[in-house]
Structure formats: structure tokens, C-alpha cells
Write a protein that holds these residues in place. Sequence first.
Motif, PDB file in Angstrom:
ATOM      1  N   ASP A   1       0.834  -1.206   0.000  1.00 27.43           N
ATOM      2  CA  ASP A   1       0.000   0.000   0.000  1.00 27.43           C
ATOM      3  C   ASP A   1       0.862   1.246   0.000  1.00 27.43           C
ATOM      4  N   LEU A   2       1.915   1.194   0.781  1.00 30.82           N
ATOM      5  CA  LEU A   2       2.811   2.353   0.860  1.00 30.82           C
ATOM      6  C   LEU A   2       3.584   2.514  -0.456  1.00 30.82           C
ATOM      7  N   ALA A   3       4.068   1.384  -0.969  1.00 28.52           N
ATOM      8  CA  ALA A   3       4.891   1.427  -2.185  1.00 28.52           C
ATOM      9  C   ALA A   3       4.118   2.013  -3.371  1.00 28.52           C
ATOM     10  N   LYS A   4       2.813   1.807  -3.361  1.00 28.49           N
ATOM     11  CA  LYS A   4       1.984   2.341  -4.454  1.00 28.49           C
ATOM     12  C   LYS A   4       1.934   3.873  -4.413  1.00 28.49           C
ATOM     13  N   ARG A   5       2.201   4.431  -3.234  1.00 24.75           N
ATOM     14  CA  ARG A   5       2.003   5.875  -3.051  1.00 24.75           C
ATOM     15  C   ARG A   5       3.303   6.671  -3.064  1.00 24.75           C
ATOM     16  N   VAL A   6       4.448   6.018  -2.909  1.00 23.72           N
ATOM     17  CA  VAL A   6       5.692   6.785  -2.719  1.00 23.72           C
ATOM     18  C   VAL A   6       6.671   6.559  -3.874  1.00 23.72           C
TER      19      VAL A   6
ATOM     20  N   ASN B   1      11.607  -5.490   0.226  1.00 24.06           N
ATOM     21  CA  ASN B   1      11.839  -5.515  -1.211  1.00 24.06           C
ATOM     22  C   ASN B   1      10.934  -6.530  -1.917  1.00 24.06           C
ATOM     23  N   SER B   2      10.752  -7.659  -1.272  1.00 20.44           N
ATOM     24  CA  SER B   2       9.896  -8.698  -1.839  1.00 20.44           C
ATOM     25  C   SER B   2       8.457  -8.187  -1.986  1.00 20.44           C
ATOM     26  N   ALA B   3       8.015  -7.405  -0.991  1.00 20.78           N
ATOM     27  CA  ALA B   3       6.653  -6.842  -1.077  1.00 20.78           C
ATOM     28  C   ALA B   3       6.588  -5.762  -2.156  1.00 20.78           C
ATOM     29  N   ILE B   4       7.627  -4.915  -2.197  1.00 22.93           N
ATOM     30  CA  ILE B   4       7.636  -3.820  -3.177  1.00 22.93           C
ATOM     31  C   ILE B   4       7.595  -4.374  -4.606  1.00 22.93           C
ATOM     32  N   SER B   5       8.275  -5.496  -4.806  1.00 21.49           N
ATOM     33  CA  SER B   5       8.358  -6.063  -6.162  1.00 21.49           C
ATOM     34  C   SER B   5       6.986  -6.482  -6.680  1.00 21.49           C
ATOM     35  N   LYS B   6       6.005  -6.550  -5.779  1.00 19.46           N
ATOM     36  CA  LYS B   6       4.663  -6.979  -6.187  1.00 19.46           C
ATOM     37  C   LYS B   6       3.774  -5.806  -6.602  1.00 19.46           C
TER      38      LYS B   6
END
Lengths: 396, 302, 97
Positions: free
Chosen positions: A309-314, A337-342
Amino acid sequence: MKTNKIFISGDEAAAYGVKLCRPHVIAAYPITPQTITVERLSEMVEKGEMDGEYMHVESEHSAISVCMGASSVGARTFTASSSQGLLYMAEGLHYASGGRYPIVMMNANRSVALPWSIYGDHRDSLSLLDCGWIQVYVEDAQEALDMMIQAYRIAEHKDVLTPMMVNLDGFILTHTYELVEIPDQQKVDEFLPAFVTPNKMSFEEPKNLAFSSKPDDNTEFKYQQNQAVLKSIDVIKEVDQEFEATFGRKYHDMVEEYRCEDAEVVLVAIGSVCGTVRVVVDKLREEGMKVGLLKIRFMRPFPEQEVKDLAKRVKAIGVIDKDISFGYEGTVYTNVNSAISKVENYVYKSNFIGGLGGRDITKAEIEDMFHKLYAGLDKSREEKVEFFSLNVETNE
Amino acid sequence: MNKVLDIPRVNAKNMTDKEFFYGHKACAGCGGSIAVRLALKVLGERTYTALPAGCMSAVGFIFPQMAFNSNAIITTFPGAASMASGIAMGAKALGQKDFKTVVFAGDGGTADIGFQALSGMIDRNDDVLYICYDNEAYMNTGIQKSGLTPYGTQTTTTPAGKNLPGTLTHKKNLFEIIAAHDIAYAATASIGYPQDYLNKVNKAKHTKGASFIHVYASCPTGWGTPTETSVEIAKDAVDCGLIFLAEYEDGEFKLNRNPKEFASIPDYLKKQARFKHLSDQDIEIITEHRDKKWSRMRKHWL
Amino acid sequence: MNRPKNKEYKFPTHIDDYPTGPQYKAGFLPETNAGWRKVRPVVDHEACVFCLRCYLVCPDGTIFKEDGKIKIDLDYCKGCGVCAHECPKDAISMVKE
């Protein structure tokens, strides 16, 4: 509302939290910087303030074994450890989670030998991330106390039945004195019901426990265990809400976002360093920079959804790791990183390794990390894993 | 401490008909399973059994085949004594009364990897009976040398050949090491003398606090003996003096059996494949070691 | 019940059919051990004096008392022959399956 606040250290706060949960059996072995917790608990037992049995075991391996034994007949148990002691328990940690014994443990995060160091970093607990325990990292003494109470609720939940480790940064939290509110015993009793488990031996319903399974069934038991830890995500949220309703304090579930609403650049961290990051975020915000902090509270289960959720916004995410998986990167970073890659959008990432063996992480260093993340945005800096607080020049 | 006379004797005629170790997958003729089965019959229904990694746990708990017909749990290899302590203490803290916690651990699980936890358990005087069934090697993993493997034994990690006679060390003095903790009750026994073993388990059952029994239990697979001779060979070991029957209570050692003459050591050894290779000189070393031990025991324990 | 009997095991078809963690009913025996046996003990009740030596030393606990006689649970006897070897009256013989 009348409150009962006392000036105590993080170790003592943990002890008070445990006392309020009325464990039947406490088994622990001394190790710096955890020792004060078990000293206080043994004093409470001596004074008759607690009914539990305090077991003087001859090692951490036996501490966890005693807890498993007591849990296997339906008793509530507590142990505490740190660093080398936690590693010496390692066999028992896997055993306890596989056995579905909801033991609660306080771990005082401390570096791991060699070289010897009694001071703090996260290499002890993070190297045991895969042992099947729920792991939470707290930021201050109040959270340490409160999480002990929440921990029993979470661990003993019928859908979870998984042990839980409450991590406090060695010295920075364990030995620092703060004003801590001691919750009312009656309220805790109402909040925390008696421990009930199907996973126990009894004379009414004799059972064989901790059996071996053939390849035909082993995967199913492990699937079930994984589902239980995943299920704890809902339980963690539910318990935190109820805790807020009862005690008036909230810990924001899996993660806490600090000034992330409109942030472009965010630092992710666990434990006490989050306090320092908050101060830097406030300062840079005043200077007009859109920065924020993501405090990861639970490393297992991992807050994948929250990170996504955060990675989608920043635009950029930096991860502070007080640990290093040698030959690769920090463990928190690997997970983030594993979560961000998704997520589909590009996020600039960097990993900052430091604070090892008790080295302070300064405001200046954190400020520098934010600047480096900004530098990544205009492509003047590569994504990298960097030891940020080396005192000497290197050959890199 | 209860005196023997105060405790009703348990024997084959009056012991419970209920079986608590049944349908297990131990090898045919397993001596260890005799030790477990008999002790559980003496201890009865209200028993918590803890077993570390080893033969008896490996053969008893293969899901869904549960061979313990009362409460039982497998512990970590080094953690049998401490898990049992936790069971005893947890049940006590929950207000349970009139129950016993027992450990069955092999020689390696006791004298080697589990020793530290056992020492702690005795030091705290936790209410646990710890029974070490000694078949003189790590049998479950395929016959490797343990701290209780006697001199000259051929195991898979102490092969006998041109240069070495098999195991080079004698058995640890486990019983005396345990007694040195000043434990309330400790004993040695052999499944070759089952009534003596029953009496000792019964005595330990009625001992409050930590107690310990070191029971000699044959292993046809590891020793290379016919399955039907499992009890006989465990009796032979006692009769030739390599295994002794003794007790320690109230701070005193007591030799239960003090034969005028020993049966033949070579006869005992030659019945077993694990000793087939021994030279006369090796047998002399074994005999000397026995005689020294007995002269010490006779001097101090009689 | 003095000794557990062979029971049918219902193989799980759903994950919830499994117990929560490794815990199961004590004494649940879906398998027998009879297949291990090459020889079986046969008791000569005329010669037997009911001394119970065999009952005491059976590693599998398969010898039991019934109506003043020795009986053997052949579902779980492995045919080790300890009973026959230890019998003071030679009242048990091991015969080929």
C-alpha cells in the motif's frame, strides 16, 4: 481517569506486563541485557505478588524446553532471552512453533558473537525469522509492557496457537528508564481469558504429542502452521482494537505509518531507531521535504499488504537494517523488497546497514539517508546496500 | 523417603492388566521396550511420559499410529529432563495432584546430549522419574558409540580392525555421577532381573522429587544377538559383573547383588556379534576394569 | 480397555481433518504388527503353570491373562520368541507362520 504511572526500565516494563498476565510457569536463564526482566519476575514471585512457578534452569535450551513441557499440559508460560541465549534455544524455537505451544518470550535484541558484544542490534532475532514464531519489535517501554499482554491474547488465540517473541532493543530500551503506565489487574484479567488449548495432554483425554509425521502428512502440518501465522494478522488487528478500547492505547496493528499520507520518500525501520527517525522526519518536514517513516512492528507475519500500500504511493523507500545477511543484504530489506516487487510502479530502493553491536544511529545519519533517497529519485544515485556508519575508509 | 516395606509390591500377578506401550514399531525382542512397558505398568494411568529423540520415541509416535496408551510427548534430544520438569511444574501450577512424570531416554540421550538438562532437573529436585534405558550405543541412528558404550564394543563409528579394538573408552560412571547430586533416589537395574526393576520403579514412583533409574536393556539389532535371548543376555551381563545392581538413597550406596563368584565374561561377550572380534588381551582389560570397580563398590557400598 | 485394539483410520480429505499441531489420541492403532512375524508362539496350556514370566518379559505386551490362562494378541505379537525362551516349563513353542 486515575492512572498508575511509574518510572521503570524497558526490562522492568516487560516484567510488569508478564506479571499482569499471570503465567503459571516462568523459566529463564540470565543473559545481558535481558536479565533485569527475570530478576524482577523472581522478586515478584518471592514477594508473593505472583502465583507462578519460577524455574531456575541451567540453560536457555532448558528454559524453552520447560516452557514447552508446561504448555503441553495447558499451562501459560513465559521465558526471556537474548543473543547467544536465543541462538542456544534455536532448536526449541522451531519445536515450540511446530508443536503449537503459544509460549510468550521477551527477547532483548543484542548482537551475536563473534566478536563478542553485549550491545544491541537485530542479528539475533532476525537470524531466527524462519523459526515459526510471531515476532514483534517495540519502540518504547510502554509498548513493551502492553505487547506482553497483547502477546498472550494473540499467541493463545484458537486459530493461531503459535509462540510469540516480543523484541526490545538491548540497552536502548531494556536499560532506559521511562514513565510507564501499569494497567489495572482486573482490566487485564477481563482482557485476557484463561488459556485453553486442544493441544495438550490430560488425564481426561490422554494424548500423544509432538509425534513424527511421514512425508504423507508433513506438508499438511506445515501448511496448517503457515495458515495459523497468516491468520494471526487478523487477530493482531482485532486484539489491538480491543486493547485500545480497554486501555486507551493503540499500536496501529502490523505497522505504524508516521507522516506518510503525502510522503514521497519513506524510511522503513524496526525497533527503537524509529523514535530517532520520527524526530528527523519532523525536522525535514519543517524544511518542506515530503518524508515519512514506516515503523514495521511485526516481522512475522510480515506486513506485506501494508508495505505494498505504501509502495503504491511513494517514490523512494529506504530500509534501515541493524543486521546483515552476509553476502547479500539486510533481512528487513529483503522482506520489504519482496513486497515492493509486487507493485507495478517503480520505487527507488536502498538498504542502509548500521547500528551494529550497539553503535548509535544518529539524526545526522538518518537525515543523510533521506537525502540519498532523494538523490535516487533524480537518478544521481544507484540502488544499493550500504554500510552507513563505517568510521574508516574502505576499498569499495 | 519411603522405605521399601511401606510400599505395596508390584509383580506380574498384581500389576495392572492395562498396557500403556502397545503396537509400537520397535524391533522384535527389543529390550528397551520391555523397560518402558514395565515401568509404565508400575506407574499407572496418571502418568506423563516424555521421551527424547531415540528408539522409543521413534517407534512409538508415527502419526497416526500412537503407541503410548497414556499421555506422552517427544522432546528435543537434549531437552528430555527439562521438558519433563516443565510438565511436572505446569501440571502442579494448574493444581493437578497424584500424578507422575517419567522420562525414558537412551544412553546417548542421557549420558551425552541430555546430561546438562538432567543435572539441572536433579539439582532443582523436580518431581520427575528419569529412566535411562541403556543399550550401550546410539541404536536409533544405526549403532554409533555413546558415552555408555563399553570398552571393546564394535559400533559403526568405532569399527574394530587391525589398528583398533572398537571402542577405546569404558562406560561413564553414570550412576555415581547422578548419585553425586545427592539425589533422593537412584538405582541401577537390568531387564534381565525384571522383578528387581519393578521394585525400583515402584520405589521411585513413591519418591517425591527427582529420582533416577539406569536400566540395562538389550538390543538384538545392535548387539547381534538372537531376538529370543534379549532377557537372558541382560541377565548374563549382571551375572558376569559387567553390570551391577545397586541403589543410592538417603545419601548411601547399596549393592543389591554381590555374587561370590561371577559368571564368565568371555561367555557373555562371545554371544554377541559386537564383541566377536575381541582378543584375549581385550578381555583381560575388560575383566580388570570390572574387578577394580567391584573392589571399590564392595569396599564402600556394603 | 486393557490394550488398544486395531482401529480404522479415516484418511483426511480436508485440512481441517488434521489435528491442530502434532497431537493425537493416545493408543490409536490403525496398523497391526502381525506382518512382521515369521514364527508364532503357541501355548501348551497343559504344561503352563501360569507363572506369568512370559507376560512380564514380552517386549510388546501382547501376552495377557484371560480366565486363568495365558493368551496372545496375534495382531501385535512380532514373534521375537522371548516368551518361549524364558518359559521355565517350555510351555510355549514357536511355530512357523
